[in-house]
Design an enzyme around this catalytic site. Structure first.
Site, PDB file in Angstrom:
ATOM      1  N   GLU A  60       0.819  -1.288  -0.096  1.00 51.83           N
ATOM      2  CA  GLU A  60       0.019  -0.148   0.019  1.00 51.83           C
ATOM      3  C   GLU A  60       0.918   1.227  -0.116  1.00 51.83           C
ATOM      4  O   GLU A  60       0.496   2.316  -0.730  1.00 51.83           O
ATOM      5  CB  GLU A  60      -0.843   0.153   1.152  1.00 51.83           C
ATOM      6  CG  GLU A  60      -2.359  -0.700   1.069  1.00 51.83           C
ATOM      7  CD  GLU A  60      -1.999  -2.399   1.301  1.00 51.83           C
ATOM      8  OE1 GLU A  60      -0.853  -2.712   1.754  1.00 51.83           O
ATOM      9  OE2 GLU A  60      -3.034  -3.116   0.963  1.00 51.83           O
ATOM     10  N   HIS A 129     -10.694  -5.769   9.496  1.00 51.51           N
ATOM     11  CA  HIS A 129     -11.458  -5.670   8.145  1.00 51.51           C
ATOM     12  C   HIS A 129     -12.940  -4.908   8.241  1.00 51.51           C
ATOM     13  O   HIS A 129     -13.587  -5.086   7.091  1.00 51.51           O
ATOM     14  CB  HIS A 129     -11.588  -6.932   7.362  1.00 51.51           C
ATOM     15  CG  HIS A 129     -10.450  -7.473   6.896  1.00 51.51           C
ATOM     16  ND1 HIS A 129      -9.453  -7.707   7.703  1.00 51.51           N
ATOM     17  CD2 HIS A 129     -10.026  -8.021   5.755  1.00 51.51           C
ATOM     18  CE1 HIS A 129      -8.621  -8.456   6.790  1.00 51.51           C
ATOM     19  NE2 HIS A 129      -8.838  -8.578   5.665  1.00 51.51           N
TER      20      HIS A 129
END
Lengths: 329, 342
Positions: A60, A129
């Site tokens: 990322e 998540h």
């Protein structure tokens, strides 16, 4: 009027941008043949080729940082951060760089990268998540934070994002990709910093964003059944933030609650509530209620997870408890 | 390079790389003299309480300038992603002594950040240099993005990315090198290895001998050269730049350099560095080395050298005077440039 899903709305805005602007490219994990983890970029690799639909390693920091760098070089990158939970891995790039490039260069540079990401819980994906971290980013000057709740807004706001020179964090809620809604055939955009009144009412104001708009609308229905008319305001963007629409509503209803999925402590509702009391103190008939996620890492067990996320019942109960409305869930 | 042999010249028994002329060497030397003069002045201003924080380039100049000249000779277009120790690089690209001094004193008219960022931090698009942030290694990802944009536009615009041995431990560097290698991007990673990450010596930073050893694992060439020898720097940089230009993807070039001074003016390196080691490092002075070689070769006369040094001192004196007299930025502009006009 055509009816499309929230997912189709995002895809449509991306497709239009790829078709009309050669500076646009998409970059992220599994955005190619796989079609994106939430199937937003399905078919794009075949249509636009690997040069513009770029699959990246699971990294990322570099793909968000490279997006910022490519934007500084004059391109219009769209990076897909699979979920907002993983944006934390790129937070240095988002907060320290993309958001500050303009200021730190004395206005010489723009880093207008669009960072699409997926937010929210409710899918049984547990603590790492399922978070709603938009308020963190809305805290930072230099970045626009966009939180659409409907297909109409997803399309209009994403179109608008492509016209901006500053970085945009575009936060799509995981649970509403299949939500259907009307969108006009003619071209439109939704300006940043303009809240929508999703439901008119005169007795209490419910302020929400992203999926919580739908929870607020469900709560408004429960209230209506008991003779209380709620006005529901969808902020649509957290930065820039349209408080004027909220103030006007509060001056009319004199009661207000802010509903969000993010943790209640230090959440964005605290900012909204604070601004309301500054601007509307004399109009308030009771405290500004904040209804947010429970202060707990999201649990996996479905019954436990449900208990952490505000629902219509919780909204109604809190209105009774905090503001003293005579309603029951 | 056989075709260029006819252009090669020998100086002081050393073969010049093809294309590099006496004028280049004198120009490079003059730049190094100016950079050192500015560097010494801002350190002094810091000790007088007039410059908040200084990170010196002393000992690193040949690595920066040899690379810059290689970029100029071998890249059709390039952009430098500098880090905080790259004063000579900025000066080489045309940042004046006045600009630097305005930065250190945070005065109105400072051109690279409007006195919003640390000294030597900001961007000069005109000069093709940026060093936006002082979060160590973050800019390496931007260089990769710049190279990606160049590739997407079918341009040859080499991203030259500079960082120190300390930055080499950051995840962003590993991610960037892997990403650039997979996508064969026109970026060169230049590591100025002075063997200290603030106070941490190299043996505690990595279990291998050289940062360049990592290159192979990412799938790119890596080389280590003496970063105080401007010709060695030029040669290694030129090869890496040519590779990027030809579509051969990224390279890692490591320069073995010395850090003359503490990490910054806020640091006291006597707490962690042996004086003998520092003194030994100072014997590897890139400025002295170049000066001696150019004198020996007859390229630089004593008179010319003295004139260059006088000129540098004059520029720095004028810059200091100007910067000290300049006003601070107008506080009315505090909120400008947070967001774009649209």
């Amino acid at each position: 009027m055509p009816v499309i899903t929230y997912r189709e709305a995002v895809t449509q805005a991306l497709t239009e941008a790829l078709d009309s602007d050669e500076r646009v490219f998409i970059m992220g994990e599994d955005v190619g043949g796989y079609g994106g983890s939430y199937a937003v970029t399905k078919g794009m690799l075949a249509k636009y080729g690997p040069k513009r639909i770029r699959e990246t390693p699971i990294a990322e920091s570099v793909f968000v940082g490279a997006g910022a760098g490519a934007a500084m070089a004059g391109l219009k990158p769209v990076v897909e951060i699979m979920t907002i939970n993983f944006s934390i891995l790129a937070m240095d790039q988002i907060v320290n760089h993309a958001a500050k490039v303009r200021y730190m260069s004395g206005g010489q540079l723009s880093s207008g990268v669009i960072m699409r990401t997926v937010t929210g819980g409710g899918a049984g994906l547990a603590a790492t998540h399922s978070q709603s971290l938009e308020p963190w980013y809305a805290h930072v000057p230099g970045i626009w934070v966009v939180t659409p709740a409907t297909p109409y807004d997803a399309l209009g706001l994403l179109r608008e994002a492509f016209t901006k020179d500053d970085p945009v964090l575009f936060s799509e809620h995981a649970l509403i990709y299949r939500l259907r809604g009307e969108v006009p055939e003619e071209h439109y955009t939704v300006p940043f910093g303009q809240a929508a009144i999703s439901r008119r009412g005169s007795d209490v104001t419910l302020v929400a964003y992203s999926r919580m708009v739908h929870v607020a609308l469900d709560a408004a229905q429960m209230l209506a059944n008991q003779g209380v008319e709620a006005e529901v305001i969808d902020l649509r963007t957290l930065r820039p933030l349209d408080m004027e629409t909220v103030f006007q509503s509060v001056r009319k209803t004199n009661r207000v609650a802010v509903v969000e999925e993010a943790w209640r402590t230090g959440g964005f509702a605290a900012e909204i509530a604070s601004q309301i009391q500054e601007a509307c103190f004399d109009y308030l008939d009771g405290p500004v209620a904040r209804i947010g996620g429970e202060d707990v890492p999201q649990p996996y067990a479905i019954n436990l997870e449900r208990a952490t996320i505000p629902d219509a019942k919780k909204v109604v109960n809190e209105l009774a408890k905090v503001i003293g409305l005579k309603v029951t869930a | 390079m056989a075709q260029a042999n006819s252009k090669q010249q020998s100086r002081g028994g050393i073969q010049l790389p093809p294309g590099l002329t006496d004028e280049d060497l004198l120009d490079l030397y003059g730049t190094m003299v100016l950079s050192r003069a500015i560097d010494e002045r801002v350190w002094m201003l810091n000790r007088q309480g007039k410059a908040a924080l200084v990170a010196s380039a002393q000992g690193h100049e040949a690595a920066q300038l040899g690379t810059l000249w290689a970029l100029r000779k071998h890249a059709p277009e390039f952009f430098c992603f500098a880090y905080y120790r790259d004063l000579a690089l900025w000066v080489g690209q045309g940042l004046s002594a006045r600009d630097v001094l305005l930065g250190y004193t945070a005065k109105e008219g400072e051109p690279i950040s409007g006195a919003r960022q640390f000294p030597m931090h900001g961007a000069a698009m005109r000069l093709k240099v940026m060093n936006l942030s002082n979060v160590v290694a973050a800019h390496v990802t931007h260089a990769v993005g710049w190279a990606l944009a160049s590739k997407l536009r079918n341009q040859v615009n080499v991203a030259a990315c500079f960082f120190g041995d300390g930055a080499a431990s950051q995840g962003e560097v590993h991610e960037s090198m892997n990403f650039a290698a997979v996508q064969r991007l026109p970026v060169v990673f230049f590591v100025e290895n002075n063997r200290y990450a603030i106070s941490l010596p190299i043996r505690k930073q990595m279990a291998i001998e050289r940062v360049a050893q990592r290159a192979q694992a990412y799938g790119m060439p890596g080389v280590t050269v003496d970063g105080t020898d401007v010709l060695a720097v030029y040669g290694a940089a030129a090869e890496a730049v040519q590779r990027a230009v030809k579509g051969g993807g990224p390279s890692l070039v490591e320069f073995d350099v010395e850090r003359y001074l503490p990490h910054t003016s806020d640091d006291d390196d006597s707490r962690y560095r042996d004086r003998a080691e520092v003194e030994a490092g100072r014997l590897r002075d890139p400025l002295k080395r170049l000066q001696e070689w150019l004198s020996r070769s007859g390229v630089l006369t004593d008179e010319h050298d003295a004139a260059l040094r006088r000129q540098a001192k004059r520029e720095v004196d004028e810059a200091t005077e100007y910067a000290e007299a300049a006003p601070y930025p107008d506080a009315g502009d505090l909120l400008e440039h947070v967001h774009a006009p649209r």
